[in-house]
Design a protein around this motif. Sequence first.
Motif, mmCIF file in Angstrom:
data_model
loop_
_atom_site.group_PDB
_atom_site.id
_atom_site.type_symbol
_atom_site.label_atom_id
_atom_site.label_comp_id
_atom_site.label_asym_id
_atom_site.label_seq_id
_atom_site.Cartn_x
_atom_site.Cartn_y
_atom_site.Cartn_z
ATOM 1 N N LYS A 45 0.833 -1.207 0.000
ATOM 2 C CA LYS A 45 0.000 0.000 0.000
ATOM 3 C C LYS A 45 0.866 1.255 0.000
ATOM 4 O O LYS A 45 0.509 2.268 -0.610
ATOM 5 C CB LYS A 45 -0.924 -0.017 1.213
ATOM 6 C CG LYS A 45 -1.996 -1.091 1.165
ATOM 7 C CD LYS A 45 -2.913 -1.013 2.368
ATOM 8 C CE LYS A 45 -4.001 -2.095 2.294
ATOM 9 N NZ LYS A 45 -4.901 -2.060 3.470
ATOM 10 N N LEU A 46 1.992 1.188 0.687
ATOM 11 C CA LEU A 46 2.914 2.327 0.692
ATOM 12 C C LEU A 46 3.510 2.536 -0.700
ATOM 13 O O LEU A 46 3.642 3.668 -1.177
ATOM 14 C CB LEU A 46 4.029 2.094 1.709
ATOM 15 C CG LEU A 46 3.593 1.809 3.152
ATOM 16 C CD1 LEU A 46 4.811 1.586 4.036
ATOM 17 C CD2 LEU A 46 2.748 2.947 3.683
ATOM 18 N N ILE A 47 3.866 1.427 -1.350
ATOM 19 C CA ILE A 47 4.412 1.512 -2.711
ATOM 20 C C ILE A 47 3.368 2.076 -3.666
ATOM 21 O O ILE A 47 3.666 2.906 -4.536
ATOM 22 C CB ILE A 47 4.892 0.124 -3.167
ATOM 23 C CG1 ILE A 47 6.118 -0.307 -2.356
ATOM 24 C CG2 ILE A 47 5.213 0.109 -4.660
ATOM 25 C CD1 ILE A 47 6.541 -1.738 -2.572
ATOM 26 N N ALA A 48 2.118 1.651 -3.491
ATOM 27 C CA ALA A 48 1.030 2.164 -4.335
ATOM 28 C C ALA A 48 0.825 3.657 -4.119
ATOM 29 O O ALA A 48 0.568 4.410 -5.066
ATOM 30 C CB ALA A 48 -0.262 1.403 -4.041
ATOM 31 N N ALA A 49 0.945 4.118 -2.867
ATOM 32 C CA ALA A 49 0.801 5.544 -2.574
ATOM 33 C C ALA A 49 1.882 6.356 -3.277
ATOM 34 O O ALA A 49 1.618 7.454 -3.787
ATOM 35 C CB ALA A 49 0.869 5.769 -1.064
ATOM 36 N N LEU A 50 3.091 5.816 -3.327
ATOM 37 C CA LEU A 50 4.180 6.500 -4.030
ATOM 38 C C LEU A 50 3.963 6.483 -5.535
ATOM 39 O O LEU A 50 4.254 7.466 -6.227
ATOM 40 C CB LEU A 50 5.517 5.855 -3.679
ATOM 41 C CG LEU A 50 5.993 6.053 -2.243
ATOM 42 C CD1 LEU A 50 7.265 5.251 -1.986
ATOM 43 C CD2 LEU A 50 6.243 7.524 -1.965
ATOM 44 N N GLU A 51 3.461 5.380 -6.068
ATOM 45 C CA GLU A 51 3.214 5.292 -7.511
ATOM 46 C C GLU A 51 2.161 6.302 -7.952
ATOM 47 O O GLU A 51 2.242 6.851 -9.046
ATOM 48 C CB GLU A 51 2.791 3.872 -7.880
ATOM 49 C CG GLU A 51 3.938 2.868 -7.833
ATOM 50 C CD GLU A 51 3.516 1.475 -8.236
ATOM 51 O OE1 GLU A 51 2.293 1.220 -8.279
ATOM 52 O OE2 GLU A 51 4.406 0.638 -8.505
ATOM 53 N N ARG A 52 1.175 6.561 -7.091
ATOM 54 C CA ARG A 52 0.157 7.567 -7.432
ATOM 55 C C ARG A 52 0.768 8.953 -7.531
ATOM 56 O O ARG A 52 0.238 9.817 -8.224
ATOM 57 C CB ARG A 52 -0.959 7.542 -6.387
ATOM 58 C CG ARG A 52 -1.884 6.319 -6.494
ATOM 59 C CD ARG A 52 -3.138 6.499 -5.676
ATOM 60 N NE ARG A 52 -2.876 6.511 -4.241
ATOM 61 C CZ ARG A 52 -2.840 5.426 -3.481
ATOM 62 N NH1 ARG A 52 -3.071 4.232 -4.017
ATOM 63 N NH2 ARG A 52 -2.597 5.517 -2.183
#
Length: 701
Positions: A45-52
């Motif tokens: 979820k942290l990686i997804a937040a950065l990708e956004r």
Amino acid sequence: MACGSCMGSVERALRATPGVAAARASLAAKRVAVTFDEGVTEPQKLIAALERRGYRAAEMVGSADESAAARADDLLRRLGVAGFAAANVMLLSEVVWFGAVTDMDPATTSLFHWLSALFAMPATAYAAQPFFRSALAALRAGQLNMDVPISLGIVLALGMSLFQTIRGTDQVYFDAAISLTFFLLIGRYLDEKVRLRARGAAENLLGLKALAADVIGADGSVRRVQAKALAPGMRVQVTPGERIPVDGRILSGATQVDTSLITGETVPRVASVGGVVHAGTVNLAAAIVVEATATADNTLLAEIARLVAAAEQGRGHYVRLADRAARLYAPAVHALGAATLLGWLLVGAGFEQALTYAVAVLIITCPCALALAVPAVQVAATGRLFGKGIIVKAADGLERLSEVDTVVFDKTGTLTRGEPSLANADAIDDATLAAAASLAIASRHPYSRAVVRTAHERGLAFAVASDVVEEPGRGLASGSRRLGSAAWVSGSMDYGEAASLWFSDGAAAPVALHFEDQLRSDAQAVVGALRQAGYCVCLVSGDREAAVRTAAVAAGIDDWAAEVRPAGKIERLLGLKAEGRRVLMIGDGLNDAPALATAHASLSPATATDVSQTASDAVFQGERLAPILDVLSVSGAAQRMAVENFAIALAYNAVSVPLAMLGYVTPLIAALAMSLSSIAVTGNALRLRVRRLALPRVKTR
């Protein structure tokens, strides 16, 4: 992350994620440390937040750079101690020298000698440990290296000085021992820093791997597991935007897959039931279910990683100039020192006098100038290149770059910009472009992104179309509007296949949208300059033949090959090597990484994948290819100046060693002369930062 603003953006994105207590980013290390509640969130979820926010990230599992950085920090601490002690001992020595002129009381002179010993001996014992450990390891193996005579000179200078201090005589050379250690540590530290410069990209393929996957159980339930726990035969669900975690076969669904990391092809490939997909590629359009046929170390991604490792290991046997010179240094110094000791004993000199002259020989032949010859030039060269946006990573990269006579380009993302652009934008009116962009914004397809980007550049305002449906391999639809292939948009009408996309809005005639992957702005000029200087220029790409041919003709490259897989690129480079060529490979994709590691030297643009940057010798920034010319010109000049530095070191030894053997040089004077030779070498290297340089010419084969 590229700047301080990026750091702030990364930290804010993470802190805004539920469950995150703290986030601290490091621009230098390209890492962010996050404290979070495992019951609320998880790394994915942290990686997804950065990708956004536009930042690609991967979970950190450790780095070999940490040990290298620790070595550099250790050398810096020892260098600081040696420098502090050397400065103080030299001040004490000046008092003693002045006292010799003014008839200082012997007791006072002895006091200053003991104070010098108090500074020099513990400082040298700590600071010179890297040389002592290296010398001891060599002796245990029954070999000699440069550190053996260095250690012998330091130990003899300290031992003899302590003995003379106890006796109350003036033959004390603590300043020589600590100064010798200080200058040697400068060279060793500079060499280590060159090795560490500009690292920070991932050292493996973690950034390209899927770290977790959704596995479908026998009862139809879906559970999230780590990718390393996957096994052949498992069914994996892959949603749009995710990386495929396994090599496998599609059981259900149809989509488009971004395979650019594997093939270099910018156009996504249509994949449907029965189609084969590979780990590391990206699912773009629709959810699919994949049956795993290969996982973990058996995937194509892992095979490419092994190719990179094997190629780097082979290239690691390259021997640098200083190492080659060092083979002769150690035995020569020992022979000269022994000859001096025995020679003076034979002519009737006392043992102390003969030993003093032998120590002077060991110190004056100290390889400070030799040890600084390459590192000083490397620091000057890498500093100049860094100012031009070029980061040199490999310790011996400049040496190998100076020897190339053949340049092999990849196409997509290297010779070209790596992103399609709307070629006939001027022929499309604003209303049509805005309507097409309202559909395209719902897709991750490179052509769709090009449409949206062009609309934004033109300043058009458009809303996202409602209920957009994407049909893999065909296009996008919303009501009566369609954006996609000619056959799908035009129905039975034949508008040809020249256009990559077509747009229709109800009964209106379809509009063609042409795309092209443009060459970098100075590609033709750079290729022309290379050919004029005598370099052989080739283009080897995994892209389609038509696209490669077009790029080769536009850039002025006659020798080109298309649809070449990673193993094929290695074969091509080995073939050139068999012809006696030394190849510079320039590439950016995962499929280029093995070739980058195989080539004699390699470059990657800053937009390259992490693994390609890791495999390359240098990374250049910006849209232009001119840094390639800068790298070749600076590396050629650096090699010449390294040879000049070796000449300076040899000339110094040719003059000073005979004087030391004849007894005209004390250990203190030897240490001063050694320091002057080091300054001369460093000063010569610094000229590289301001000289005007030209692209070196090579012989045409």
